[in-house]
Design a protein around this motif. Structure first.
Motif, mmCIF file in Angstrom:
data_model
loop_
_atom_site.group_PDB
_atom_site.id
_atom_site.type_symbol
_atom_site.label_atom_id
_atom_site.label_comp_id
_atom_site.label_asym_id
_atom_site.label_seq_id
_atom_site.Cartn_x
_atom_site.Cartn_y
_atom_site.Cartn_z
ATOM 1 N N MET A 130 40.719 94.483 128.483
ATOM 2 C CA MET A 130 40.199 93.123 128.531
ATOM 3 C C MET A 130 40.553 92.371 127.251
ATOM 4 S SD MET A 130 36.240 91.858 128.517
ATOM 5 C CE MET A 130 36.047 92.567 126.895
ATOM 6 N N GLU A 131 40.401 93.023 126.104
ATOM 7 C CA GLU A 131 40.712 92.386 124.830
ATOM 8 C C GLU A 131 42.198 92.051 124.724
ATOM 9 O OE1 GLU A 131 39.067 95.196 122.094
ATOM 10 O OE2 GLU A 131 37.056 94.286 122.222
ATOM 11 N N GLU A 132 43.061 92.926 125.269
ATOM 12 C CA GLU A 132 44.496 92.650 125.279
ATOM 13 C C GLU A 132 44.811 91.422 126.130
ATOM 14 O OE1 GLU A 132 46.302 96.277 126.618
ATOM 15 O OE2 GLU A 132 45.904 97.324 124.726
ATOM 16 N N ARG A 133 44.194 91.332 127.312
ATOM 17 C CA ARG A 133 44.405 90.160 128.174
ATOM 18 C C ARG A 133 43.925 88.888 127.484
ATOM 19 N NH1 ARG A 133 42.290 93.778 131.981
ATOM 20 N NH2 ARG A 133 40.291 92.688 131.925
ATOM 21 N N ASN A 134 42.758 88.966 126.850
ATOM 22 C CA ASN A 134 42.220 87.790 126.166
ATOM 23 C C ASN A 134 43.111 87.363 125.006
ATOM 24 O OD1 ASN A 134 40.060 87.539 127.892
ATOM 25 N ND2 ASN A 134 38.654 88.690 126.596
ATOM 26 N N ALA A 135 43.704 88.337 124.314
ATOM 27 C CA ALA A 135 44.620 88.007 123.217
ATOM 28 C C ALA A 135 45.848 87.275 123.751
ATOM 29 C CB ALA A 135 45.020 89.272 122.475
ATOM 30 N N LYS A 136 46.376 87.739 124.900
ATOM 31 C CA LYS A 136 47.525 87.059 125.508
ATOM 32 C C LYS A 136 47.156 85.637 125.917
ATOM 33 C CE LYS A 136 49.881 91.135 127.332
ATOM 34 N NZ LYS A 136 50.333 91.831 128.548
ATOM 35 N N ARG A 137 45.973 85.466 126.489
ATOM 36 C CA ARG A 137 45.524 84.124 126.895
ATOM 37 C C ARG A 137 45.399 83.212 125.683
ATOM 38 N NH1 ARG A 137 41.374 87.229 130.355
ATOM 39 N NH2 ARG A 137 42.418 87.335 132.360
ATOM 40 N N LYS A 163 34.917 111.707 130.445
ATOM 41 C CA LYS A 163 35.941 110.909 131.135
ATOM 42 C C LYS A 163 35.350 109.602 131.647
ATOM 43 C CE LYS A 163 38.474 114.971 132.740
ATOM 44 N NZ LYS A 163 38.844 115.767 133.911
ATOM 45 N N GLN A 164 34.138 109.666 132.191
ATOM 46 C CA GLN A 164 33.496 108.461 132.705
ATOM 47 C C GLN A 164 33.118 107.511 131.562
ATOM 48 O OE1 GLN A 164 33.098 107.560 135.913
ATOM 49 N NE2 GLN A 164 34.205 109.394 136.493
ATOM 50 N N VAL A 165 32.660 108.071 130.452
ATOM 51 C CA VAL A 165 32.290 107.247 129.304
ATOM 52 C C VAL A 165 33.534 106.571 128.732
ATOM 53 C CG1 VAL A 165 31.317 107.312 126.976
ATOM 54 C CG2 VAL A 165 30.268 108.657 128.783
ATOM 55 N N ALA A 166 34.671 107.271 128.723
ATOM 56 C CA ALA A 166 35.909 106.718 128.180
ATOM 57 C C ALA A 166 36.444 105.580 129.040
ATOM 58 C CB ALA A 166 36.953 107.819 128.047
ATOM 59 N N LYS A 167 36.099 105.564 130.329
ATOM 60 C CA LYS A 167 36.585 104.500 131.214
ATOM 61 C C LYS A 167 36.138 103.131 130.724
ATOM 62 C CE LYS A 167 36.988 106.830 135.673
ATOM 63 N NZ LYS A 167 36.458 106.862 137.047
ATOM 64 N N GLN A 168 34.909 103.025 130.263
ATOM 65 C CA GLN A 168 34.407 101.733 129.810
ATOM 66 C C GLN A 168 35.145 101.269 128.557
ATOM 67 O OE1 GLN A 168 30.234 101.479 129.024
ATOM 68 N NE2 GLN A 168 30.308 99.275 128.722
ATOM 69 N N SER A 169 35.350 102.166 127.604
ATOM 70 C CA SER A 169 36.045 101.749 126.387
ATOM 71 C C SER A 169 37.494 101.374 126.697
ATOM 72 C CB SER A 169 35.974 102.831 125.321
ATOM 73 O OG SER A 169 36.579 104.011 125.766
ATOM 74 N N GLU A 170 38.105 102.058 127.641
ATOM 75 C CA GLU A 170 39.479 101.724 128.044
ATOM 76 C C GLU A 170 39.525 100.349 128.713
ATOM 77 O OE1 GLU A 170 43.485 101.901 128.404
ATOM 78 O OE2 GLU A 170 42.222 103.304 127.303
ATOM 79 N N SER A 171 38.573 100.062 129.581
ATOM 80 C CA SER A 171 38.568 98.759 130.250
ATOM 81 C C SER A 171 38.292 97.637 129.256
ATOM 82 C CB SER A 171 37.550 98.732 131.390
ATOM 83 O OG SER A 171 36.240 98.798 130.892
#
Length: 102
Positions: free
Chosen positions: A76-83, A64-72
């Protein structure tokens, strides 16, 4: 200050500089290096690579902790795509994604 004392001060400074410059070559780091720059060795009692699994040295990462980084990173990539999309449309860079109108 006389000329003699200035010269004596410069000679003393040069001698200290030479002494400190050669000091790292004489320093002992407590390890046996396999090659220059590769000097790591485990502390006594550290198990061999094959014995780490299940020992107290096993990191036991929580999935669960390892998955947190890939989720974040995904978010981040989604936000950057919108920008980037907004910048391509308007020519203005908006950092705050909530201020970008769809």
């Amino acid at each position: 200050m006389t000329t003699t004392s200035r010269i004596a001060g410069l000679v003393a400074a040069a001698a200290l500089t030479a002494a400190f410059a050669s000091a790292p070559a004489l320093a002992y780091d407590g390890t046996n290096c396999k090659e220059p720059g590769v000097c790591w060795e485990p502390k006594p009692g550290y198990p061999e690579k094959s014995k780490i699994t299940g020992s107290k040295y096993d990191p036991k990462h929580d999935p669960k902790q390892v998955a947190k980084q890939s989720e974040s990173i995904k978010q981040m990539e989604e936000r950057n795509a919108k920008r980037a999309e907004n910048f391509a449309k308007t020519g203005k860079f908006v950092y705050d994604v909530s201020k970008i109108s769809n």
